[in-house]
Structure formats: structure tokens, C-alpha cells
Design a protein around this motif. Structure first.
Motif, short mmCIF file in Angstrom:
data_model
loop_
_atom_site.label_atom_id
_atom_site.label_comp_id
_atom_site.label_asym_id
_atom_site.label_seq_id
_atom_site.Cartn_x
_atom_site.Cartn_y
_atom_site.Cartn_z
N SER A 28 -46.64 4.23 -30.01
CA SER A 28 -45.88 5.28 -30.69
C SER A 28 -46.53 6.64 -30.58
N ALA A 118 -40.65 5.00 -33.43
CA ALA A 118 -40.11 4.98 -32.07
C ALA A 118 -39.43 3.64 -31.84
N VAL A 122 -38.39 3.12 -26.26
CA VAL A 122 -39.36 4.21 -26.08
C VAL A 122 -40.76 3.61 -25.92
N ASP A 164 -39.84 11.05 -36.19
CA ASP A 164 -39.22 10.31 -35.09
C ASP A 164 -39.67 10.81 -33.72
N SER A 165 -39.90 9.85 -32.84
CA SER A 165 -40.16 10.14 -31.43
C SER A 165 -39.01 9.54 -30.63
N ASP A 166 -38.31 10.40 -29.92
CA ASP A 166 -37.19 9.93 -29.12
C ASP A 166 -37.61 9.64 -27.68
N GLY A 167 -38.89 9.81 -27.39
CA GLY A 167 -39.38 9.56 -26.05
C GLY A 167 -39.26 10.76 -25.13
#
Length: 189
Positions: A28, A118, A122, A164-167
Motif C-alpha cells: 500500500s 488500496a 492496485v 485512498d491510493s488509486d494506484g
């Protein structure tokens, strides 16, 4: 400003009120984001897995193999408590660290927890085929990652802050997101 938020000047803040503990699944970005966040905030970066490996003089995978996951998790809780006692800084934890009730209680009492959330799609490209991931050392590694992500989400969801990590966002973009979230949680002076 670009789609990932990287073209704006870096955001900084005067002081970190308490340690920040990054939690979430393997892959992540806890270490990469944590190092960049600590640098931006000009505080120490501490990695619980590295601290455990230094103390044991063996890798996390070797500890798992020799002593088992339960033993490792007990040592992990002790190390995280010690790292938090060192004062303000950014602490990166292993993916399973926050599953420990004792660790969650220690973090809640002394720090601000940040879940780097994530989705498996991702995470998978970041972790597939990488050594040192004992929980993925199996033929059905992707299915295991997906199951762990689902199972752990409710516990990670108890973190004080969720980012949040959307990649698509870069490490610096994630640092901006974390700083914004920390400011909203009044963790920064």
C-alpha cells in the motif's frame, strides 16, 4: 495542478503533534510514503519491520519460519510501542501489525493511525513475485492477497484517518493526501 496533484508546491506544516502510524496492506506504500512524509515533515522515519529485523538479526520471513506468526506478532507489538515512545515521527508498520488489539490500543493512545487504503488490483502488481512476503509464499498468492484485503479492511477501517491510493497517484501525491488528512484530523500544529 495535474491529475495526481504533483504540480503544486509541496505542502508542509510546522510540527507533528504525535507520531503518525501508517497501516494497511502490504504494497500500500507504507514505507515509500512514510519515508517521504517524514522527510517533508522533517521528523524521523521508523520502520517496524526493520526494527524487528535489526533486533532479531534475521528477516521477517526467517522469524515467521523459525518462530511462527504468533511469536512475530508479539514482538511486533513490543517494537511498535517502543518506536512510538520515541516521540513524534512517522512509523511504518507491517501489514498485519494493526490486527493486534494491543497494537491498536497503543497506537490510539499515543499516535494518529493512517490507513493507506488500496484495492487488490492496485496492490498485486506491487507485491507479486517479491521475496520477503511470507503470507504470499504460496501458489494462490493473488487469491490470498484478495482474501486478506477483505478480511483486514474492517480492522484497518478503525484507523483515525483513511487515505485512498488509486494506484495512479505518485508517492509525493500520496504525501500531499496524508498531510491534508492529518491537518483535518488536527494532528499537525
Amino acid at each position: 495542478m495535474g491529475a495526481t496533484g504533483d504540480s503544486a508546491p509541496p505542502r508542509t506544516h510546522a510540527a507533528l503533534r504525535r507520531p503518525v502510524v501508517l497501516v494497511g496492506m502490504m504494497g500500500s506504500g507504507k514505507t515509500a510514503v512514510g519515508q517521504a512524509l517524514a522527510e517533508r515533515l522533517q521528523v524521523p522515519f521508523r520502520d517496524s519491520d526493520h526494527a524487528i529485523e535489526d533486533a532479531a538479526r534475521m528477516s521477517v520471513a526467517e522469524i515467521f519460519a523459525r518462530d511462527g506468526e504468533a511469536f512475530f506478532r508479539d514482538r511486533e507489538s513490543e517494537v511498535i510501542a517502543r518506536l512510538l515512545a520515541e516521540g513524534p515521527g512517522v512509523v511504518s508498520t507491517g501489514g498485519g501489525a494493526f490486527l493486534s488489539e494491543a497494537t491498536r490500543e497503543t497506537v490510539a493512545a499515543t499516535a494518529v493511525s493512517v490507513w493507506l487504503r488500496a484495492a487488490p488490483e492496485v496492490l498485486w502488481p506491487r507485491v507479486k513475485g517479491k521475496a520477503g512476503r511470507p503470507l504470499l509464499a504460496r501458489p494462490d498468492a493473488r487469491a490470498a492477497l484478495e482474501a486478506m484485503t477483505r478480511e483486514r479492511a474492517p480492522v484497518y477501517g478503525t484507523a483515525a484517518v483513511v487515505v485512498d491510493s488509486d494506484g495512479e497517484v505518485t508517492v509525493e501525491g500520496m504525501v500531499d493526501r496524508v498531510i491534508d488528512a492529518l491537518a483535518g484530523a488536527e494532528a499537525l500544529a
